[in-house]
Design an enzyme around this catalytic site. Sequence first.
Site, PDB file in Angstrom:
ATOM      1  N   GLU A  50     -12.745   0.941 -10.362  1.00 22.64           N
ATOM      2  CA  GLU A  50     -11.954  -0.076 -10.946  1.00 22.64           C
ATOM      3  C   GLU A  50     -12.927  -0.447 -12.591  1.00 22.64           C
ATOM      4  O   GLU A  50     -12.342  -0.311 -13.361  1.00 22.64           O
ATOM      5  CB  GLU A  50     -12.311  -0.867 -10.408  1.00 22.64           C
ATOM      6  CG  GLU A  50     -10.739  -1.607  -9.603  1.00 22.64           C
ATOM      7  CD  GLU A  50     -11.389  -0.845  -8.341  1.00 22.64           C
ATOM      8  OE1 GLU A  50     -10.249  -0.872  -7.814  1.00 22.64           O
ATOM      9  OE2 GLU A  50     -11.917  -1.122  -8.048  1.00 22.64           O
ATOM     10  N   ASP A  84      -5.034  -9.597  -8.895  1.00 29.09           N
ATOM     11  CA  ASP A  84      -5.002  -8.263 -10.069  1.00 29.09           C
ATOM     12  C   ASP A  84      -4.340  -8.027 -10.465  1.00 29.09           C
ATOM     13  O   ASP A  84      -3.578  -7.761 -11.499  1.00 29.09           O
ATOM     14  CB  ASP A  84      -6.341  -7.477  -9.089  1.00 29.09           C
ATOM     15  CG  ASP A  84      -6.359  -6.862  -7.972  1.00 29.09           C
ATOM     16  OD1 ASP A  84      -4.813  -6.991  -7.535  1.00 29.09           O
ATOM     17  OD2 ASP A  84      -7.216  -6.277  -7.372  1.00 29.09           O
ATOM     18  N   GLU A 102       0.327  -1.003  -0.133  1.00 22.69           N
ATOM     19  CA  GLU A 102       0.385   0.034  -0.133  1.00 22.69           C
ATOM     20  C   GLU A 102       0.438   1.174  -0.038  1.00 22.69           C
ATOM     21  O   GLU A 102       0.325   2.085  -0.693  1.00 22.69           O
ATOM     22  CB  GLU A 102      -1.003  -0.303   0.735  1.00 22.69           C
ATOM     23  CG  GLU A 102      -2.229  -0.868   0.990  1.00 22.69           C
ATOM     24  CD  GLU A 102      -2.424  -0.741   0.371  1.00 22.69           C
ATOM     25  OE1 GLU A 102      -4.028  -1.575   0.245  1.00 22.69           O
ATOM     26  OE2 GLU A 102      -3.614   0.331  -0.191  1.00 22.69           O
ATOM     27  N   ARG A 121       0.516   4.278  -3.242  1.00 25.06           N
ATOM     28  CA  ARG A 121       0.100   4.984  -3.072  1.00 25.06           C
ATOM     29  C   ARG A 121       0.888   6.421  -2.643  1.00 25.06           C
ATOM     30  O   ARG A 121       0.976   7.448  -3.236  1.00 25.06           O
ATOM     31  CB  ARG A 121      -0.484   5.072  -1.472  1.00 25.06           C
ATOM     32  CG  ARG A 121      -2.109   4.164  -1.497  1.00 25.06           C
ATOM     33  CD  ARG A 121      -2.722   4.181  -0.543  1.00 25.06           C
ATOM     34  NE  ARG A 121      -4.048   3.074  -0.730  1.00 25.06           N
ATOM     35  CZ  ARG A 121      -5.321   3.083  -0.510  1.00 25.06           C
ATOM     36  NH1 ARG A 121      -5.608   4.378   0.244  1.00 25.06           N
ATOM     37  NH2 ARG A 121      -6.034   1.405  -0.315  1.00 25.06           N
TER      38      ARG A 121
END
Length: 641
Positions: free
Chosen positions: A533, A399, A266, A270
């Site tokens: 998404e 993903d 993360e 980010r």
Amino acid sequence: MTTPALLPLSGRRIPPLNLGPPSFPHHRATLRLSEKFILLLILSAFITLCFGAFFFLPDSSKHKRFDLGLEDVLIPHVDAGKGAKHSGIFLIHGPDEHRHREEEERLRNKIRADHEKALEEAKEKLKKSREEIRAEIQTEKNKVVQEMKIREKKPLPAVPIPNLIGTHGGDPEDNDLREKREKIKEMMKHAWDNYRIYGWGHNELRPIARKGHSTNIFGTSQMGATIVDALDTLYIMGLHDEFRDGQKWIENNLDFSVNSEVSVFEVNIRFIGGLLAAYYLSGEEIFKIKAVQLAEKLLPAFNTPTGIPWAMVNLKSGVGRNWGWASAGSSILAEFGTLHMEFVHLSYLTGNPIYYKKVMHIRKLLQKMDRPNGLYPNYLNPRTGRWGQYHTSVGGLGDSFYEYLLKAWLMSDKTDHEARKMYDDAVEAIEKHLIRKSRGGLTFIGEWKNGHLEKKMGHLACFAGGMFVLGADGSRMDKAGHYLELGAEIARTCHESYDRTALKLGPESFKFDGAVEAVAVRQAEKYYILRPEVIETYWYLWRFTHDPRYREWGWEAALAIEKYCRVSGGFSGVKDVYSSTPTHDDVQQSFFLAETLKYLYLLFSGDDLLPLDHWVFNTEAHPLPVLHLANTTLSRNPAVR
């Protein structure tokens, strides 16, 4: 109902519950042992260590090599006049036995001298008062702090920035499109302004309670995740005053030397992704410096037997661990497989190849492993190098690994053929085993669990429509048309998941089971947390086809977000998209500003804004420039070349 703080937060994978160890209060010493007694304990341990080393050194006569591995040392020869070209390799043999004994004797003498010196220093220390000892300790601490500050301020090498095209513009000629784009900009300003008032410096915002919010993925510190995540969106939208406010906070307040355990994945997508994008767009050095500082803090996470990083790392101590729920302590494919883009750019900008080497080591390890049915399981044990539970998903947990294989190729100016091959192989296996068509004609991507296909698709997996379209050019056997069609079918399915709800917003996941199609069944899957998404896929489909339906669908989603998620203090997710009177979860996710609003803004902008042949978006929608290099393993820094 799952509490908002534990809802899936990432733009790509499902983050875990906070199952970290309990924290205990740190009490000051109550036994009040004297410093002299403590020093005597340390001194006795040191003497024991020295004498142990002295008396138990190995007998050199049993070894023919001075190194531990009993192998010749291969050293690449670098011609100083020819940069980094390898003009030869020299074979360095171990010294002969006589020299070896001399070296051992020298080491023994050095140990004796060090031992005597330590004894003298200890005697001198014991003569000093408690206050003098404390003063010396504080002086040493201050010295270390100053050295760290000097190291942090050390300027990075000057590196030519790639030719950046399309950082401004995109103004549509059509009045209707201009109005829609301005509306998206106003939504961004509403989200930012309320965060600025009620949550400034906190990671995220509770827009109804009007206070800061955070989750376990950011640890216990206020790292300003929304500020870093939103910077490039502010810049692209021309909100330069807001951008400068964020920059000032980063300059003065963003500190990674904190005792806080964070998600490697993360903070990479980010923070490092956001800082790098802000640097490339604005040219402000502070963003590059902060990105490198954070990257250095993440490197200890790779200290595992296999080099597969831990999921979490303490920014201060460097201690790493994995989520307790992840298949017997495994690392997660979508986490350790979503570092490549950012780490390649770090090596490019710093001239330090360590970042590139870390991610390439991961790739090489994965290439050697057997894959059931050609599929990558979601779990890999970093200690053993073996797969965990055989669960494969193009949604949460898997993903963005596939996304980064494709984008590694694109970011390398389509020269990283190894990444392209891995992507093509993976997509072929996904098509064969995971992609199906429902009775109603909807194409969906299921999940492989326990040897069978689960006919359920997550909101996170809806990004794949855009991925298939983005990877159409360059696909095998001239299948570009096939992948454009597949991407469009996935987009249609995900639009149906929105259209079949009361709010026209999509659920977290939806089933294809008998008469139920593209609808969430379980209550715990009916929420919408401002995810991007589906809109992301609409944008990619628009860029590659210019079919007006994608702008229509995007505007439908924008209106639904405005109607049902907007509150006076910002934007909030909703707990049930099938209820006409939804309850808010009271969280304004940082990725709403980084991704959802950015993709909507780009959807109603011209193609000249961030053109896709010059920019590649990381999985948090942070744009990074294509590196037009024949070999991206080396930085363009002349010192490294």
